[in-house]
Scaffold this motif. Structure first.
Motif, PDB file in Angstrom:
ATOM      1  N   GLU A 230     105.120  83.175 -35.921  1.00 17.99           N
ATOM      2  CA  GLU A 230     103.967  84.082 -35.844  1.00 17.99           C
ATOM      3  C   GLU A 230     102.764  83.357 -36.441  1.00 17.99           C
ATOM      4  OE1 GLU A 230     104.660  88.086 -37.177  1.00 17.99           O
ATOM      5  OE2 GLU A 230     102.514  88.427 -37.542  1.00 17.99           O
ATOM      6  N   ALA A 231     101.648  83.388 -35.724  1.00 15.57           N
ATOM      7  CA  ALA A 231     100.439  82.742 -36.254  1.00 15.57           C
ATOM      8  C   ALA A 231      99.801  83.653 -37.296  1.00 15.57           C
ATOM      9  CB  ALA A 231      99.457  82.486 -35.126  1.00 15.57           C
ATOM     10  N   PRO A 232      99.159  83.068 -38.314  1.00 12.83           N
ATOM     11  CA  PRO A 232      98.422  83.909 -39.271  1.00 12.83           C
ATOM     12  C   PRO A 232      97.319  84.687 -38.553  1.00 12.83           C
ATOM     13  CG  PRO A 232      98.463  81.583 -39.975  1.00 12.83           C
ATOM     14  CD  PRO A 232      99.045  81.637 -38.602  1.00 12.83           C
ATOM     15  N   ALA A 233      97.055  85.901 -39.034  1.00 11.62           N
ATOM     16  CA  ALA A 233      95.954  86.693 -38.463  1.00 11.62           C
ATOM     17  C   ALA A 233      94.616  86.230 -39.022  1.00 11.62           C
ATOM     18  CB  ALA A 233      96.171  88.175 -38.768  1.00 11.62           C
ATOM     19  N   VAL A 234      94.637  85.754 -40.265  1.00 17.17           N
ATOM     20  CA  VAL A 234      93.402  85.431 -40.992  1.00 17.17           C
ATOM     21  C   VAL A 234      93.633  84.163 -41.808  1.00 17.17           C
ATOM     22  CG1 VAL A 234      91.911  86.231 -42.899  1.00 17.17           C
ATOM     23  CG2 VAL A 234      92.681  87.861 -41.158  1.00 17.17           C
ATOM     24  N   ASN A 235      92.588  83.350 -41.938  1.00 17.85           N
ATOM     25  CA  ASN A 235      92.592  82.239 -42.897  1.00 17.85           C
ATOM     26  C   ASN A 235      91.375  82.442 -43.800  1.00 17.85           C
ATOM     27  OD1 ASN A 235      93.146  79.828 -44.203  1.00 17.85           O
ATOM     28  ND2 ASN A 235      92.184  78.540 -42.631  1.00 17.85           N
ATOM     29  N   GLN A 236      91.623  82.598 -45.112  1.00 21.42           N
ATOM     30  CA  GLN A 236      90.520  82.825 -46.053  1.00 21.42           C
ATOM     31  C   GLN A 236      90.216  81.506 -46.763  1.00 21.42           C
ATOM     32  OE1 GLN A 236      89.896  85.105 -50.233  1.00 21.42           O
ATOM     33  NE2 GLN A 236      90.420  86.505 -48.573  1.00 21.42           N
ATOM     34  N   VAL A 237      88.999  81.014 -46.590  1.00 17.91           N
ATOM     35  CA  VAL A 237      88.622  79.713 -47.171  1.00 17.91           C
ATOM     36  C   VAL A 237      87.220  79.787 -47.743  1.00 17.91           C
ATOM     37  CG1 VAL A 237      90.082  78.347 -45.592  1.00 17.91           C
ATOM     38  CG2 VAL A 237      87.724  78.881 -44.937  1.00 17.91           C
ATOM     39  N   GLU A 238      86.895  78.811 -48.587  1.00 16.01           N
ATOM     40  CA  GLU A 238      85.516  78.740 -49.085  1.00 16.01           C
ATOM     41  C   GLU A 238      84.578  78.446 -47.917  1.00 16.01           C
ATOM     42  OE1 GLU A 238      84.859  76.157 -52.490  1.00 16.01           O
ATOM     43  OE2 GLU A 238      82.720  75.991 -51.998  1.00 16.01           O
ATOM     44  N   SER A 239      83.492  79.199 -47.825  1.00 17.35           N
ATOM     45  CA  SER A 239      82.492  78.887 -46.800  1.00 17.35           C
ATOM     46  C   SER A 239      81.145  79.492 -47.161  1.00 17.35           C
ATOM     47  CB  SER A 239      82.952  79.376 -45.429  1.00 17.35           C
ATOM     48  OG  SER A 239      82.011  78.972 -44.456  1.00 17.35           O
ATOM     49  N   HIS A 240      80.115  78.682 -46.973  1.00 18.37           N
ATOM     50  CA  HIS A 240      78.712  79.036 -47.264  1.00 18.37           C
ATOM     51  C   HIS A 240      77.877  77.933 -46.632  1.00 18.37           C
ATOM     52  CE1 HIS A 240      79.574  75.938 -50.150  1.00 18.37           C
ATOM     53  NE2 HIS A 240      80.542  76.696 -50.668  1.00 18.37           N
ATOM     54  N   PRO A 241      76.555  77.982 -46.708  1.00 22.48           N
ATOM     55  CA  PRO A 241      75.759  76.964 -46.005  1.00 22.48           C
ATOM     56  C   PRO A 241      76.064  75.520 -46.404  1.00 22.48           C
ATOM     57  CG  PRO A 241      74.396  78.845 -46.453  1.00 22.48           C
ATOM     58  CD  PRO A 241      75.705  79.107 -47.154  1.00 22.48           C
ATOM     59  N   HIS A 242      76.505  75.264 -47.634  1.00 25.67           N
ATOM     60  CA  HIS A 242      76.830  73.883 -48.017  1.00 25.67           C
ATOM     61  C   HIS A 242      78.246  73.474 -47.613  1.00 25.67           C
ATOM     62  CE1 HIS A 242      73.094  73.269 -49.942  1.00 25.67           C
ATOM     63  NE2 HIS A 242      73.361  73.853 -51.098  1.00 25.67           N
ATOM     64  N   LEU A 243      79.048  74.419 -47.110  1.00 24.77           N
ATOM     65  CA  LEU A 243      80.422  74.121 -46.649  1.00 24.77           C
ATOM     66  C   LEU A 243      80.694  75.050 -45.458  1.00 24.77           C
ATOM     67  CD1 LEU A 243      83.104  72.518 -47.309  1.00 24.77           C
ATOM     68  CD2 LEU A 243      83.845  74.563 -48.521  1.00 24.77           C
ATOM     69  N   GLN A 244      80.161  74.644 -44.304  1.00 34.31           N
ATOM     70  CA  GLN A 244      80.139  75.593 -43.177  1.00 34.31           C
ATOM     71  C   GLN A 244      81.468  75.656 -42.443  1.00 34.31           C
ATOM     72  OE1 GLN A 244      76.427  75.484 -40.969  1.00 34.31           O
ATOM     73  NE2 GLN A 244      75.273  75.154 -42.857  1.00 34.31           N
ATOM     74  N   GLN A 245      82.318  74.669 -42.628  1.00 31.12           N
ATOM     75  CA  GLN A 245      83.682  74.697 -42.056  1.00 31.12           C
ATOM     76  C   GLN A 245      83.631  74.870 -40.539  1.00 31.12           C
ATOM     77  OE1 GLN A 245      86.396  74.251 -44.024  1.00 31.12           O
ATOM     78  NE2 GLN A 245      86.289  75.488 -45.888  1.00 31.12           N
ATOM     79  N   ARG A 246      82.695  74.162 -39.871  1.00 37.49           N
ATOM     80  CA  ARG A 246      82.537  74.376 -38.419  1.00 37.49           C
ATOM     81  C   ARG A 246      83.807  74.048 -37.647  1.00 37.49           C
ATOM     82  NH1 ARG A 246      77.633  71.547 -38.936  1.00 37.49           N
ATOM     83  NH2 ARG A 246      75.893  72.974 -39.173  1.00 37.49           N
ATOM     84  N   ASP A 247      84.457  72.896 -37.985  1.00 35.75           N
ATOM     85  CA  ASP A 247      85.658  72.506 -37.221  1.00 35.75           C
ATOM     86  C   ASP A 247      86.784  73.517 -37.434  1.00 35.75           C
ATOM     87  OD1 ASP A 247      84.291  70.346 -36.400  1.00 35.75           O
ATOM     88  OD2 ASP A 247      85.321  68.897 -37.700  1.00 35.75           O
ATOM     89  N   LEU A 248      86.932  73.946 -38.677  1.00 35.68           N
ATOM     90  CA  LEU A 248      88.011  74.902 -38.978  1.00 35.68           C
ATOM     91  C   LEU A 248      87.720  76.257 -38.322  1.00 35.68           C
ATOM     92  CD1 LEU A 248      90.663  75.348 -40.480  1.00 35.68           C
ATOM     93  CD2 LEU A 248      89.349  76.001 -42.506  1.00 35.68           C
ATOM     94  N   LEU A 249      86.462  76.649 -38.320  1.00 32.90           N
ATOM     95  CA  LEU A 249      86.090  77.922 -37.677  1.00 32.90           C
ATOM     96  C   LEU A 249      86.410  77.856 -36.181  1.00 32.90           C
ATOM     97  CD1 LEU A 249      84.782  80.715 -37.833  1.00 32.90           C
ATOM     98  CD2 LEU A 249      82.529  79.627 -37.738  1.00 32.90           C
TER      99      LEU A 249
END
Ligand code: NDP
Ligand code: 1BO
Length: 316
Positions: free
Chosen positions: A176-195
């Protein structure tokens, strides 16, 4: 009352895209914070066993439900499995303790808090013997137990936190795939690839520390102050809003859930009111330029002498 945006999970459940963070919210403060938030219109509370305050959060939820401020159906509660309960047989008792503290029959979302394991009973490791490696406590087994607690109805959804593509693929392979991934994110760490990775797999990304986690212990002297950044302050002036409101609204506009923490009644209301703002394309573009891959939570708590974990290895 401010309308609440939601994001659809894979099974079409709607998750409120804005919630109240509770890390570092002290017993004695968090009860009022949760009550004020629910009365103001918050519909989502982000909790964790390790925050040491679920009992008070639960009291505030129970009192708000009893007072008719909200109904259980309107409320979203997330909690997280701490690193000392990753072994298969420890997952269900950990969630049962959280449910007892929160005074709920089920929660909406349960997350594996970190891809890091401690020996059962260890709150924070004091020496090398307190850690378990991921060979000794494989995440796949933890995930199997998460699937079981979902099947048992103790949580409606299961997900992960602080995990990257490699680990998400590993867990998805368990069944089963996770429904949600909670990670640090804000303008200095936008996590574009992970998003992008998550959205391609119908995994909702929740952004933690959206304001830069300014009340953390052990802050670095040279860490960037998001709330004082000239681009954020300029946009705040243009919209007659606060810097925090711009950071929160930016996170929602880009399709993430956001969970700013506050125990201050005025700021709790201010943060909710950010949902009424509209950012222009130019303003969104200007914020996009601020990415510099900067982590406020760089995993240092888990990579101290004696730990089998390395900073680079955490986010895989
Ligand atoms: P945030 O980025 O939410 O920042 C919290 C700080 O911002 C506090 O000092 C708060 O002070 C202040 N603040 C809140 N609103 C405003 C405002 N309008 N203007 C100015 N300052 C403001 O930090 P967190 O690290 O707490 O992240 C949010 C939540 O994310 C956590 O509480 C937790 O629930 C979750 N989280 C999850 C993690 C994980 O590993 N999964 C890791 C880190 C966080 P005050 O309270 O006095 O208002
Ligand atoms: C150890 C920090 C956890 C915050 O969610």
């Amino acid at each position: 009352m401010t309308s609440q945006p939601t994001l659809s999970l894979r099974d079409k459940t709607e998750m409120p895209a804005f919630g109240l963070g509770t890390w570092k919210s002290k017993p004695g403060e968090v009860y009022d914070a949760v009550k004020v938030a629910l009365s103001a219109g918050y519909r989502h509370i982000d909790c964790a066993a390790v925050y040491g305050n679920e009992n008070e959060v639960g009291q505030a939820i129970e009192d708000s439900l009893n007072a008719g401020v909200i109904t259980r159906d309107e409320l979203w509660v997330t909690s997280k499995l701490w690193n000392n309960a990753h072994l298969f047989d420890d997952v269900r008792p950990a969630l049962e303790q959280t449910l007892a503290d929160l005074r709920l029959d089920f929660i909406d979302l349960y997350l594996i808090h970190w891809p890091i394991a401690f020996r059962p009973g260890v709150g924070f490791p004091a020496g090398p013997e307190d850690w378990l490696t991921l060979k000794e406590a494989p995440l796949e087994k933890t995930w199997e137990a998460m699937i079981e607690v979902k099947k048992a109805g103790l949580t409606a959804q299961i997900g992960v936190s602080n995990m990257g593509p490699e680990r998400i693929e590993l867990l998805t392979g368990v069944g089963e795939a996770p429904a949600v991934n909670q990670v640090e994110s804000h303008p200095h760490l936008q996590q574009r690839d992970l998003l992008e990775f998550c959205s391609n797999r119908d995994i909702v990304l929740t952004a933690y520390s959206p304001l830069g986690s300014t009340d953390r212990e052990h802050r670095k002297d040279d860490e960037p102050a998001l709330l004082e950044h000239p681009i954020i302050c300029e946009i705040a002036e243009e919209l007659d809003a606060s810097a925090a409101q711009i950071l929160i609204k930016w996170a929602v506009e880009r399709g993430t859930v956001v969970i700013p923490k506050s125990v201050n009644p005025g700021r709790i209301e201010e943060n909710l009111a950010s949902l009424e703002l509209s950012l222009t394309d130019e303003q969104m573009k200007a914020i996009a330029e601020m990415d510099k891959g900067y982590r406020y939570l760089d995993g240092e708590f888990f990579t101290k002498k004696g730990s089998p974990y390395s900073a680079d290895g955490i986010w895989r």
